[in-house]
Motif scaffolding. Structure first.
Motif, mmCIF file in Angstrom:
data_model
loop_
_atom_site.group_PDB
_atom_site.id
_atom_site.type_symbol
_atom_site.label_atom_id
_atom_site.label_comp_id
_atom_site.label_asym_id
_atom_site.label_seq_id
_atom_site.Cartn_x
_atom_site.Cartn_y
_atom_site.Cartn_z
ATOM 1 N N GLY A 59 0.832 -1.198 0.054
ATOM 2 C CA GLY A 59 -0.011 0.075 -0.182
ATOM 3 C C GLY A 59 0.832 1.241 -0.022
ATOM 4 N N VAL A 60 2.022 1.269 -0.161
ATOM 5 C CA VAL A 60 2.917 2.361 -0.137
ATOM 6 C C VAL A 60 3.106 3.048 -1.322
ATOM 7 C CG1 VAL A 60 4.037 1.874 1.951
ATOM 8 C CG2 VAL A 60 5.149 1.163 -0.413
ATOM 9 N N CYS A 61 2.774 2.316 -2.507
ATOM 10 C CA CYS A 61 2.861 2.838 -3.876
ATOM 11 C C CYS A 61 1.501 2.225 -4.769
ATOM 12 C CB CYS A 61 4.065 2.373 -4.631
ATOM 13 S SG CYS A 61 5.608 3.020 -3.792
ATOM 14 N N HIS A 62 1.381 2.874 -5.735
ATOM 15 C CA HIS A 62 0.251 2.314 -6.935
ATOM 16 C C HIS A 62 0.934 2.566 -8.192
ATOM 17 C CE1 HIS A 62 -2.747 2.211 -3.536
ATOM 18 N NE2 HIS A 62 -2.277 3.292 -3.337
ATOM 19 N N PHE A 63 1.381 1.418 -8.919
ATOM 20 C CA PHE A 63 1.749 1.569 -10.071
ATOM 21 C C PHE A 63 0.808 1.073 -11.316
ATOM 22 C CE2 PHE A 63 5.202 0.170 -6.857
ATOM 23 C CZ PHE A 63 5.927 1.357 -7.240
ATOM 24 N N HIS A 64 1.060 1.559 -12.337
ATOM 25 C CA HIS A 64 -0.029 1.569 -13.310
ATOM 26 C C HIS A 64 0.745 1.542 -14.765
ATOM 27 C CE1 HIS A 64 -2.013 3.449 -10.168
ATOM 28 N NE2 HIS A 64 -3.172 2.526 -10.656
ATOM 29 N N VAL A 65 0.066 0.815 -15.852
ATOM 30 C CA VAL A 65 0.491 0.728 -17.069
ATOM 31 C C VAL A 65 -0.624 1.529 -17.955
ATOM 32 C CG1 VAL A 65 2.108 -1.358 -16.945
ATOM 33 C CG2 VAL A 65 -0.288 -1.471 -17.736
ATOM 34 N N VAL A 81 3.011 6.652 -0.723
ATOM 35 C CA VAL A 81 1.734 6.974 -0.350
ATOM 36 C C VAL A 81 1.526 7.181 1.372
ATOM 37 C CG1 VAL A 81 -0.689 6.195 -0.184
ATOM 38 C CG2 VAL A 81 0.648 6.030 -2.318
ATOM 39 N N ALA A 82 1.140 8.199 1.828
ATOM 40 C CA ALA A 82 1.127 8.382 3.160
ATOM 41 C C ALA A 82 0.310 9.657 3.569
ATOM 42 C CB ALA A 82 2.507 8.627 3.569
ATOM 43 N N ASP A 83 -0.797 9.392 4.542
ATOM 44 C CA ASP A 83 -1.507 10.653 4.925
ATOM 45 C C ASP A 83 -2.131 11.256 3.899
ATOM 46 O OD1 ASP A 83 -0.492 10.135 7.483
ATOM 47 O OD2 ASP A 83 1.278 11.479 6.965
ATOM 48 N N GLY A 84 -2.910 10.480 2.988
ATOM 49 C CA GLY A 84 -3.571 11.225 1.810
ATOM 50 C C GLY A 84 -2.814 11.727 0.802
ATOM 51 N N SER A 85 -1.598 11.518 0.561
ATOM 52 C CA SER A 85 -0.932 12.065 -0.644
ATOM 53 C C SER A 85 0.089 11.109 -0.940
ATOM 54 C CB SER A 85 -0.253 13.262 -0.064
ATOM 55 O OG SER A 85 0.785 13.028 0.722
ATOM 56 N N ALA A 86 0.484 11.336 -2.177
ATOM 57 C CA ALA A 86 1.593 10.449 -2.763
ATOM 58 C C ALA A 86 2.241 11.335 -3.853
ATOM 59 C CB ALA A 86 0.909 9.563 -3.513
ATOM 60 N N GLU A 87 3.163 11.023 -4.464
ATOM 61 C CA GLU A 87 4.228 11.440 -5.352
ATOM 62 C C GLU A 87 4.027 11.022 -6.781
ATOM 63 O OE1 GLU A 87 7.656 14.030 -6.966
ATOM 64 O OE2 GLU A 87 6.622 14.120 -4.997
ATOM 65 N N LEU A 88 3.772 11.941 -7.830
ATOM 66 C CA LEU A 88 3.227 11.312 -9.095
ATOM 67 C C LEU A 88 4.392 11.359 -9.720
ATOM 68 C CD1 LEU A 88 1.371 10.880 -11.440
ATOM 69 C CD2 LEU A 88 1.074 13.424 -11.819
ATOM 70 N N THR A 121 -4.224 14.706 -2.225
ATOM 71 C CA THR A 121 -3.162 15.426 -2.395
ATOM 72 C C THR A 121 -2.276 14.666 -3.425
ATOM 73 O OG1 THR A 121 -3.424 17.005 -0.718
ATOM 74 C CG2 THR A 121 -1.507 17.214 -2.010
ATOM 75 N N LEU A 122 -1.646 15.099 -4.606
ATOM 76 C CA LEU A 122 -0.509 14.836 -5.250
ATOM 77 C C LEU A 122 0.573 15.789 -5.402
ATOM 78 C CD1 LEU A 122 -2.535 12.560 -8.119
ATOM 79 C CD2 LEU A 122 -1.600 12.032 -5.898
#
Length: 165
Positions: A59-65, A81-88, A121-122
């Protein structure tokens, strides 16, 4: 542009992802650090793909193709992914640039981030010599929030706080 769909990274994506990364290695190296020779070997890639799937399962990342008519044309990821945000982060193959693929993929990942992952948030960053990426981010509601350095190159950080808009 053909219909673009995002799929969550799965084990069976490995051959297509490796082929995509190999085919576009030189293209990507112009704007992002190269992954290194070991990544492109069968064993190195298999280990990295397994590690990504483990991070995703945790649950720390979400990867997509991103697929156009079944062909992998881009990758779009949400990391840290943490506290409702992630880095895109995203990368688009050379043959798909300039056709709106990145803009469409980022729009879709923003919807998924809110709807499927509960994010609010991203953040993102790009180098100053990548104006196309800056346009993709601003078209998708990201605003610049400060300077940064990416692999020794000057860049800018962005944020999008309202993913439901």
């Amino acid at each position: 542009m053909a219909t673009l769909t995002l799929e969550r990274l799965r084990p069976e994506h490995a051959p297509a992802v490796l082929a995509f990364e190999r085919a576009h290695r030189a293209h990507f190296a112009r704007t992002v650090p190269d992954r290194g020779d070991a990544y492109f070997t069968p064993a190195g890639f298999a280990a990295r793909h397994a590690a990504l799937l483990a991070e995703q399962d945790a649950g720390v990342c979400h990867f997509h193709v991103a697929l156009e008519d079944g062909t992998l044309v881009a990758r779009v990821n949400l990391v840290d992914v943490a506290d409702g945000s992630a880095e895109l982060g995203y990368r688009v193959g050379a043959d798909a640039t300039g056709r709106g693929v990145a803009t469409a993929a980022v729009a879709e990942i923003c919807r998924l981030a809110a709807r499927s992952y509960g994010l609010t948030t991203l953040t993102a960053a790009t180098t100053l010599d990548n104006p196309a990426s800056m346009r993709v981010l601003t078209r998708n509601g990201f605003t610049p929030v400060g300077d940064t350095v990416l692999s020794g190159r000057p860049g800018v950080r962005y944020v999008r706080r309202d993913l439901t808009a």
